[in-house]
Scaffold this motif. Structure first.
Motif, PDB file in Angstrom:
ATOM      1  N   ASP A 123      15.374   4.531   8.619  1.00  0.00           N
ATOM      2  CA  ASP A 123      15.483   3.252   7.914  1.00  0.00           C
ATOM      3  C   ASP A 123      14.975   3.347   6.481  1.00  0.00           C
ATOM      4  O   ASP A 123      15.557   2.756   5.564  1.00  0.00           O
ATOM      5  CB  ASP A 123      14.705   2.160   8.660  1.00  0.00           C
ATOM      6  CG  ASP A 123      15.518   1.540   9.794  1.00  0.00           C
ATOM      7  OD1 ASP A 123      16.699   1.904   9.944  1.00  0.00           O
ATOM      8  OD2 ASP A 123      14.972   0.688  10.521  1.00  0.00           O
ATOM      9  N   ALA A 124      13.893   4.108   6.284  1.00  0.00           N
ATOM     10  CA  ALA A 124      13.358   4.268   4.926  1.00  0.00           C
ATOM     11  C   ALA A 124      14.384   4.911   4.003  1.00  0.00           C
ATOM     12  O   ALA A 124      14.488   4.555   2.821  1.00  0.00           O
ATOM     13  CB  ALA A 124      12.083   5.111   4.963  1.00  0.00           C
ATOM     14  N   VAL A 125      15.174   5.838   4.561  1.00  0.00           N
ATOM     15  CA  VAL A 125      16.188   6.518   3.759  1.00  0.00           C
ATOM     16  C   VAL A 125      17.390   5.614   3.507  1.00  0.00           C
ATOM     17  O   VAL A 125      17.797   5.393   2.358  1.00  0.00           O
ATOM     18  CB  VAL A 125      16.646   7.832   4.450  1.00  0.00           C
ATOM     19  CG1 VAL A 125      17.820   8.452   3.693  1.00  0.00           C
ATOM     20  CG2 VAL A 125      15.495   8.824   4.520  1.00  0.00           C
ATOM     21  N   VAL A 126      17.975   5.060   4.571  1.00  0.00           N
ATOM     22  CA  VAL A 126      19.237   4.336   4.404  1.00  0.00           C
ATOM     23  C   VAL A 126      19.057   3.006   3.676  1.00  0.00           C
ATOM     24  O   VAL A 126      20.002   2.510   3.041  1.00  0.00           O
ATOM     25  CB  VAL A 126      19.969   4.126   5.751  1.00  0.00           C
ATOM     26  CG1 VAL A 126      20.344   5.458   6.366  1.00  0.00           C
ATOM     27  CG2 VAL A 126      19.162   3.274   6.709  1.00  0.00           C
ATOM     28  N   ALA A 127      17.850   2.429   3.714  1.00  0.00           N
ATOM     29  CA  ALA A 127      17.609   1.174   2.995  1.00  0.00           C
ATOM     30  C   ALA A 127      17.622   1.361   1.482  1.00  0.00           C
ATOM     31  O   ALA A 127      17.738   0.388   0.730  1.00  0.00           O
ATOM     32  CB  ALA A 127      16.270   0.567   3.431  1.00  0.00           C
ATOM     33  N   SER A 128      17.519   2.627   1.040  1.00  0.00           N
ATOM     34  CA  SER A 128      17.449   2.869  -0.407  1.00  0.00           C
ATOM     35  C   SER A 128      18.764   2.560  -1.112  1.00  0.00           C
ATOM     36  O   SER A 128      18.787   2.267  -2.309  1.00  0.00           O
ATOM     37  CB  SER A 128      17.037   4.320  -0.676  1.00  0.00           C
ATOM     38  OG  SER A 128      18.039   5.224  -0.231  1.00  0.00           O
ATOM     39  N   GLY A 129      19.889   2.615  -0.387  1.00  0.00           N
ATOM     40  CA  GLY A 129      21.181   2.369  -1.022  1.00  0.00           C
ATOM     41  C   GLY A 129      21.277   0.985  -1.638  1.00  0.00           C
ATOM     42  O   GLY A 129      21.755   0.814  -2.769  1.00  0.00           O
ATOM     43  N   GLU A 130      20.814  -0.021  -0.911  1.00  0.00           N
ATOM     44  CA  GLU A 130      20.855  -1.396  -1.414  1.00  0.00           C
ATOM     45  C   GLU A 130      19.874  -1.604  -2.567  1.00  0.00           C
ATOM     46  O   GLU A 130      20.135  -2.402  -3.475  1.00  0.00           O
ATOM     47  CB  GLU A 130      20.534  -2.380  -0.279  1.00  0.00           C
ATOM     48  CG  GLU A 130      21.675  -2.660   0.681  1.00  0.00           C
ATOM     49  CD  GLU A 130      22.022  -1.496   1.599  1.00  0.00           C
ATOM     50  OE1 GLU A 130      23.112  -1.516   2.200  1.00  0.00           O
ATOM     51  OE2 GLU A 130      21.210  -0.560   1.727  1.00  0.00           O
TER      52      GLU A 130
END
Length: 263
Positions: free
Chosen positions: A67-74
């Motif tokens: 989640d820490a990684v994929v949330a960075s896109g937004e």
């Protein structure tokens, strides 16, 4: 003064030029006198890239770190849009989900929203700021970890935020100009609907219609948030209103069959 949530999906913010187009839509609403919160998705293809990196990083798959990684896109999109709005002479600031805060349960990768405190955004509105919010993400309070809401979660973020701040409506901008009787890519004679009830839209979404995430329609129905599905590729100076998702009593003429969804 009216209050509005505008949500833009990944194709609408696919590059900086498209982000400038999004900013023009936002500027139009601000100049019309609205207090605006903008919820953004990651740029098209970016979440898939981040997910692939997580899988490549190792077999010890850890959902909180995922989640820490994929949330960075937004976060990237929110920061870029805030920069473009400032370049246009508007006041804006970006918000991560945890800064609002948008509180969720601890189901990393598919978290459900428990509550949103809209006071920080309301204080920003009083300062004349546009709130640019990273969609798809929140915070699990007791562990203090970032969570994500699952694919398409930015729609749910936007509708829940609209309910929390008492928005007059929530405009969902996508690459189509509304909800059609069926998929226009499959059936050329498909017709755009002016209005669809929450219940009908929920049924269509659950059966495969890709316009709105099913959970976002559930939240809209629960909190009676009026939704407009609109195209971000319309001319910002002359946009169409698209399709209104609303209560059944707001629809005078009921259709026997509203739409057909493909699976």
């Amino acid at each position: 003064m009216s209050r509005l949530v505008m949500k833009f999906g990944g194709t609408s913010v696919a590059d900086v030029e498209r982000i400038r187009n999004v900013a023009a839509h936002v500027k139009r609403e601000v100049e019309a006198g609205a207090e605006v919160a903008v919820v953004v998705s990651a740029m098209a293809g970016k979440t898939n890239e981040l997910v692939a990196w997580c899988k490549e990083a190792g077999s010890h798959f850890d959902n909180p770190e995922y989640d820490a990684v994929v949330a960075s896109g937004e976060l990237v999109t929110a920061g870029l849009l805030a920069l473009v709005l400032k370049e246009m002479g508007l006041k804006a600031r970006s918000w991560a989900g945890w800064q609002i805060p948008l509180i969720t349960d601890d189901a990393h990768g598919s978290a459900r929203i428990e509550k949103i405190d809209g006071r920080n955004l309301a204080e920003g509105f009083q300062r004349g700021e546009i709130a640019v919010v990273a969609g798809f993400q929140g915070l699990h309070a007791s562990t203090n970890r970032v969570t994500t809401l699952g694919r398409g979660g930015s729609d749910t973020s936007a509708v829940a935020l609209a309910a929390a701040i008492g928005a007059d409506r929530c405009d969902i901008y996508t690459d189509v100009d509304g909800v059609y009787t069926t998929d226009p890519r499959v059936v050329p004679r498909a017709r755009r609907l002016d209005k669809v009830s929450f219940e009908e839209m929920l049924e269509m979404a659950s059966l495969g219609a890709k316009v709105l995430q099913e959970r976002s329609v559930e939240v809209a129905l629960m909190h009676k948030v009026r939704l407009y599905v609109r195209s971000s590729f319309d001319d910002p100076a002359h946009p169409r209103l698209g399709t209104l998702i609303c209560d059944e009593e707001d629809i005078v003429e009921q259709q026997i069959v509203t739409g057909i969804a493909f699976s």
